[in-house]
Design a protein around this motif. Sequence first.
Motif, PDB file in Angstrom:
ATOM      1  N   GLY A   1     -10.624  44.071 -16.095  1.00 42.08           N
ATOM      2  CA  GLY A   1      -9.684  43.626 -15.080  1.00 42.08           C
ATOM      3  C   GLY A   1      -8.950  44.817 -14.522  1.00 42.08           C
TER       4      GLY A   1
ATOM      5  N   VAL B   1      -5.418  46.623 -13.616  1.00 45.84           N
ATOM      6  CA  VAL B   1      -3.974  46.634 -13.858  1.00 45.84           C
ATOM      7  C   VAL B   1      -3.259  46.768 -12.511  1.00 45.84           C
ATOM      8  CG1 VAL B   1      -2.068  47.907 -14.910  1.00 45.84           C
ATOM      9  CG2 VAL B   1      -4.210  47.602 -16.154  1.00 45.84           C
TER      10      VAL B   1
ATOM     11  N   ALA C   1      -6.198  55.800 -16.888  1.00 43.71           N
ATOM     12  CA  ALA C   1      -6.946  55.286 -15.733  1.00 43.71           C
ATOM     13  C   ALA C   1      -7.592  56.413 -14.940  1.00 43.71           C
ATOM     14  CB  ALA C   1      -6.033  54.447 -14.852  1.00 43.71           C
ATOM     15  N   GLY C   2      -7.865  57.538 -15.601  1.00 42.69           N
ATOM     16  CA  GLY C   2      -8.567  58.643 -14.928  1.00 42.69           C
ATOM     17  C   GLY C   2      -7.861  59.036 -13.639  1.00 42.69           C
TER      18      GLY C   2
ATOM     19  N   ASP D   1     -10.351  63.825 -12.378  1.00 40.26           N
ATOM     20  CA  ASP D   1      -9.026  63.253 -12.669  1.00 40.26           C
ATOM     21  C   ASP D   1      -8.034  64.427 -12.648  1.00 40.26           C
ATOM     22  OD1 ASP D   1     -10.588  64.282 -14.724  1.00 40.26           O
ATOM     23  OD2 ASP D   1      -9.665  63.048 -16.272  1.00 40.26           O
TER      24      ASP D   1
ATOM     25  N   GLY E   1     -11.430  67.510 -15.131  1.00 39.38           N
ATOM     26  CA  GLY E   1     -12.805  67.999 -15.243  1.00 39.38           C
ATOM     27  C   GLY E   1     -13.195  68.435 -16.638  1.00 39.38           C
ATOM     28  N   HIS E   2     -12.311  68.303 -17.634  1.00 39.25           N
ATOM     29  CA  HIS E   2     -12.761  68.605 -19.001  1.00 39.25           C
ATOM     30  C   HIS E   2     -12.348  67.521 -19.989  1.00 39.25           C
ATOM     31  CE1 HIS E   2      -9.408  71.269 -17.755  1.00 39.25           C
ATOM     32  NE2 HIS E   2      -8.869  71.038 -18.912  1.00 39.25           N
ATOM     33  N   GLY E   3     -12.345  66.279 -19.511  1.00 40.50           N
ATOM     34  CA  GLY E   3     -11.888  65.179 -20.361  1.00 40.50           C
ATOM     35  C   GLY E   3     -12.909  64.681 -21.356  1.00 40.50           C
ATOM     36  N   ILE E   4     -14.181  64.837 -21.053  1.00 41.26           N
ATOM     37  CA  ILE E   4     -15.169  64.289 -21.995  1.00 41.26           C
ATOM     38  C   ILE E   4     -15.181  65.125 -23.265  1.00 41.26           C
ATOM     39  CG2 ILE E   4     -17.596  63.782 -22.368  1.00 41.26           C
ATOM     40  CD1 ILE E   4     -17.735  63.479 -19.254  1.00 41.26           C
ATOM     41  N   GLN E   5     -15.186  66.437 -23.089  1.00 46.66           N
ATOM     42  CA  GLN E   5     -15.269  67.294 -24.274  1.00 46.66           C
ATOM     43  C   GLN E   5     -14.013  67.192 -25.140  1.00 46.66           C
ATOM     44  OE1 GLN E   5     -15.870  70.206 -21.357  1.00 46.66           O
ATOM     45  NE2 GLN E   5     -14.464  71.670 -22.245  1.00 46.66           N
TER      46      GLN E   5
HETATM   47  C1  LIG Z   1     -18.680  65.835 -11.295  1.00 45.27           C
HETATM   48  C2  LIG Z   1     -17.920  65.812 -12.583  1.00 45.27           C
HETATM   49  C3  LIG Z   1     -18.295  66.652 -13.607  1.00 45.27           C
HETATM   50  C4  LIG Z   1     -17.597  66.633 -14.800  1.00 45.27           C
HETATM   51  N1  LIG Z   1     -18.002  67.463 -15.813  1.00 45.27           N
HETATM   52  C5  LIG Z   1     -17.352  67.432 -16.988  1.00 45.27           C
HETATM   53  C6  LIG Z   1     -17.751  68.278 -18.050  1.00 45.27           C
HETATM   54  O1  LIG Z   1     -18.709  69.050 -17.930  1.00 45.27           O
HETATM   55  N2  LIG Z   1     -17.070  68.224 -19.216  1.00 45.27           N
HETATM   56  C7  LIG Z   1     -16.024  67.378 -19.390  1.00 45.27           C
HETATM   57  O2  LIG Z   1     -15.439  67.367 -20.470  1.00 45.27           O
HETATM   58  N3  LIG Z   1     -15.588  66.577 -18.399  1.00 45.27           N
HETATM   59  C8  LIG Z   1     -16.222  66.586 -17.191  1.00 45.27           C
HETATM   60  N4  LIG Z   1     -15.791  65.794 -16.170  1.00 45.27           N
HETATM   61  C9  LIG Z   1     -14.501  65.100 -16.306  1.00 45.27           C
HETATM   62  C10 LIG Z   1     -14.584  63.829 -17.076  1.00 45.27           C
HETATM   63  O3  LIG Z   1     -15.532  62.958 -16.490  1.00 45.27           O
HETATM   64  C11 LIG Z   1     -13.200  63.165 -17.071  1.00 45.27           C
HETATM   65  O4  LIG Z   1     -12.213  64.102 -17.462  1.00 45.27           O
HETATM   66  C12 LIG Z   1     -13.199  61.993 -18.038  1.00 45.27           C
HETATM   67  O5  LIG Z   1     -14.135  61.027 -17.638  1.00 45.27           O
HETATM   68  C13 LIG Z   1     -11.828  61.356 -18.076  1.00 45.27           C
HETATM   69  O6  LIG Z   1     -11.912  60.245 -18.917  1.00 45.27           O
HETATM   70  P1  LIG Z   1     -10.845  59.095 -18.786  1.00 45.27           P
HETATM   71  O7  LIG Z   1     -11.253  58.052 -19.755  1.00 45.27           O
HETATM   72  O8  LIG Z   1      -9.482  59.680 -18.872  1.00 45.27           O
HETATM   73  O9  LIG Z   1     -10.994  58.571 -17.279  1.00 45.27           O
HETATM   74  P2  LIG Z   1     -12.218  57.855 -16.597  1.00 45.27           P
HETATM   75  O10 LIG Z   1     -13.496  58.199 -17.261  1.00 45.27           O
HETATM   76  O11 LIG Z   1     -12.072  58.094 -15.137  1.00 45.27           O
HETATM   77  O12 LIG Z   1     -11.938  56.336 -16.900  1.00 45.27           O
HETATM   78  C14 LIG Z   1     -10.815  55.694 -16.326  1.00 45.27           C
HETATM   79  C15 LIG Z   1     -11.127  54.219 -16.255  1.00 45.27           C
HETATM   80  O13 LIG Z   1      -9.950  53.523 -15.815  1.00 45.27           O
HETATM   81  C16 LIG Z   1     -10.356  52.543 -14.893  1.00 45.27           C
HETATM   82  N5  LIG Z   1      -9.211  52.210 -14.028  1.00 45.27           N
HETATM   83  C17 LIG Z   1      -8.651  52.935 -13.039  1.00 45.27           C
HETATM   84  N6  LIG Z   1      -7.608  52.281 -12.484  1.00 45.27           N
HETATM   85  C18 LIG Z   1      -7.508  51.109 -13.157  1.00 45.27           C
HETATM   86  C19 LIG Z   1      -6.643  49.981 -13.055  1.00 45.27           C
HETATM   87  N7  LIG Z   1      -5.658  49.929 -12.159  1.00 45.27           N
HETATM   88  N8  LIG Z   1      -6.849  48.934 -13.892  1.00 45.27           N
HETATM   89  C20 LIG Z   1      -7.851  48.965 -14.823  1.00 45.27           C
HETATM   90  N9  LIG Z   1      -8.685  49.998 -14.975  1.00 45.27           N
HETATM   91  C21 LIG Z   1      -8.526  51.054 -14.152  1.00 45.27           C
HETATM   92  C22 LIG Z   1     -11.514  53.166 -14.139  1.00 45.27           C
HETATM   93  O14 LIG Z   1     -12.299  52.159 -13.528  1.00 45.27           O
HETATM   94  C23 LIG Z   1     -12.253  53.871 -15.267  1.00 45.27           C
HETATM   95  O15 LIG Z   1     -13.151  53.027 -15.907  1.00 45.27           O
HETATM   96  C24 LIG Z   1     -16.480  65.764 -14.967  1.00 45.27           C
HETATM   97  C25 LIG Z   1     -16.106  64.910 -13.927  1.00 45.27           C
HETATM   98  C26 LIG Z   1     -16.819  64.923 -12.734  1.00 45.27           C
HETATM   99  C27 LIG Z   1     -16.410  63.994 -11.630  1.00 45.27           C
END
Ligand SMILES: Cc1cc2nc3c(=O)[nH]c(=O)nc-3n(C[C@H](O)[C@H](O)[C@H](O)COP(=O)(O)OP(=O)(O)OC[C@H]3O[C@@H](n4cnc5c(N)ncnc54)[C@H](O)[C@@H]3O)c2cc1C
Length: 362
Positions: A115, A117, A167-168, A288, A315-319
Motif C-alpha cells: 500500500g 503511505v 521509502a528510498g 535515493d 547509490g550505495h544502499g544495497i551494499q
Molecule cells: C542505477 C542504480 C545503480 C545503483 N547501484 C548500486 C550499487 O552498485 N551498490 C549499491 O549499494 N547501491 C546501488 N544503488 C542504490 C540502491 O539501489 C539504493 O540505495 C537502495 O535500493 C535503497 O534501498 P531502500 O530500501 O532504502 O529504498 P528502495 O529500494 O528505493 O525502496 C523503497 C521502497 O519504498 C517504496 N515507497 C516509496 N514511497 C512509498 C510510500 N509513500 N508508501 C509506501 N511505499 C513507498 C518504494 O516503492 C520502494 O519499494 C543503485 C541505484 C541505482 C538507481
Amino acid sequence: MSLYSAHFLRNIKQNLCVDDRDPPDIQFNHQGYLTLSSQANAHILEQNYKLQTELGAKVELMSSMRLKERFPWLNTDEVEVGTYGLENEGWFDPYLLTRSFKQKAESLGAQYCLGEVVGFECSKLDKQLSVPEFYVGQGKRIKAVKVRMPNSPEVIDVQCAFAVVCAGSWSGEVTTTLGIGQGTAEELMDVPLPVEPRKRYVYVAHCPDGPGLDCPMIVNVDGVYTRREGLGGNYLMGSCPPEEAEPDCENLNVDYDFFEEKVWPSMANRVPAFENLKLKSAWAGFYDYNTIDQNAIIGTHPAFPNLLLATGFSGHGIQQSPAVGQAISDLIFEGKFVEIDLNRMGFERFLNKQHVRESNIY
Ligand SMILES: Cc1cc2nc3c(=O)[nH]c(=O)nc-3n(C[C@H](O)[C@H](O)[C@H](O)COP(=O)(O)OP(=O)(O)OC[C@H]3O[C@@H](n4cnc5c(N)ncnc54)[C@H](O)[C@@H]3O)c2cc1C
C-alpha cells in the motif's frame, strides 16, 4: 558498514536460511573495485586508502606501472595511482538479496502489506506508551500510519509503536506529510529530510574482445565506471552527470547521447578494446539522493521519538543494507546502536551542520 555487510553476506546461508527452502543464493561475484585517479586527485585516493586499510579493509594501492603489470589491457595514460580491493568486494543480484531478506523476515513472523503511505496520525507523548521508556522524550508520537491500499480509495490507519521511513527516493516526500521541513527551529522542524530522486542510466554493452574474468569493477579518473556482466562478453557502464546537468525525474527514459558523448569515450580511452563495443540495452533508475552530503541518514528524528529514518543512501544502499537493518533493529529493541555505532549518520547532523562527506563517491 561495508565490513559488517561483507561479513553478513559471507554467512548469508546461515543468516537468511529458511528451514524447508534451498539456501539463498544472491549470485555473488567476487571481484575487486579498481578506482583510478589522475595526478590532481591522487592525494584523495591515497587518503581514502589509508583510512580504509586502517579500518581493516584489504586494499592495494597501485602505481601506474603496477597497474599496467596487473591489468595489461588497461591504458594507464594520465593515471597516477589506483586502489584495488583484494577482499570483500564484488557484485550480486539485489533483487535476490531483497527477496531473501523478505522470506527470512516472513519466516520469523513479519507480515507484509502492499500500500502507499499517504500520511500519519500523531498524538502528544504520554506515559502510557507501547514504546519502551527510553523513547519517552519531548515531541510528538506517531500513533498510526495512513495507508492507501491498491485498487481501493480506502485509507487504513495502521497503528504502530514505531514507524520507519525507508521509502528510498520518496522518503523526503513522505516526511513532508508530517510537516518536517515546514516548522520552526525550536520545534526541530525547520530542516527537511534532504532525500530526492536523481535519475541514473545504466548501459549494457557487448564486447567479445573486452577484458575477461579478471576484469574488476573499474572506476575511471572521471567517475565513469564499468564492470563485467556475466561471462558472455557483456559489460555494464555508467556515470553520474554533473550537478548542473541533472536530468529531470518525470520519467525513466534513457539518454543515449550521454553514452555516446560521455560514457563510451571515457571507457574506450581507458580500455582500448571497448572501442569496438556495441550498445545492447540500457535502463534508468532513481538514486535515493541525499542532497546535502550523499550519505545515509539513519536514526530517530529528533522531533518524533518513535519515527526512525533509514534512507538517503545515494547509490550505495544495497551494499550497506545488512548493516542498516541491524542498526534499525538495535534502535527499536535496545534504544541505541549496539553492533555498529552510527550516531554520526543521524538526522541531527543537518541541524548541527556536521555533515558526513566522503570523496570519490559515485
Ligand atoms: C542505477 C542504480 C545503480 C545503483 N547501484 C548500486 C550499487 O552498485 N551498490 C549499491 O549499494 N547501491 C546501488 N544503488 C542504490 C540502491 O539501489 C539504493 O540505495 C537502495 O535500493 C535503497 O534501498 P531502500 O530500501 O532504502 O529504498 P528502495 O529500494 O528505493 O525502496 C523503497 C521502497 O519504498 C517504496 N515507497 C516509496 N514511497 C512509498 C510510500 N509513500 N508508501 C509506501 N511505499 C513507498 C518504494 O516503492 C520502494 O519499494 C543503485 C541505484 C541505482 C538507481
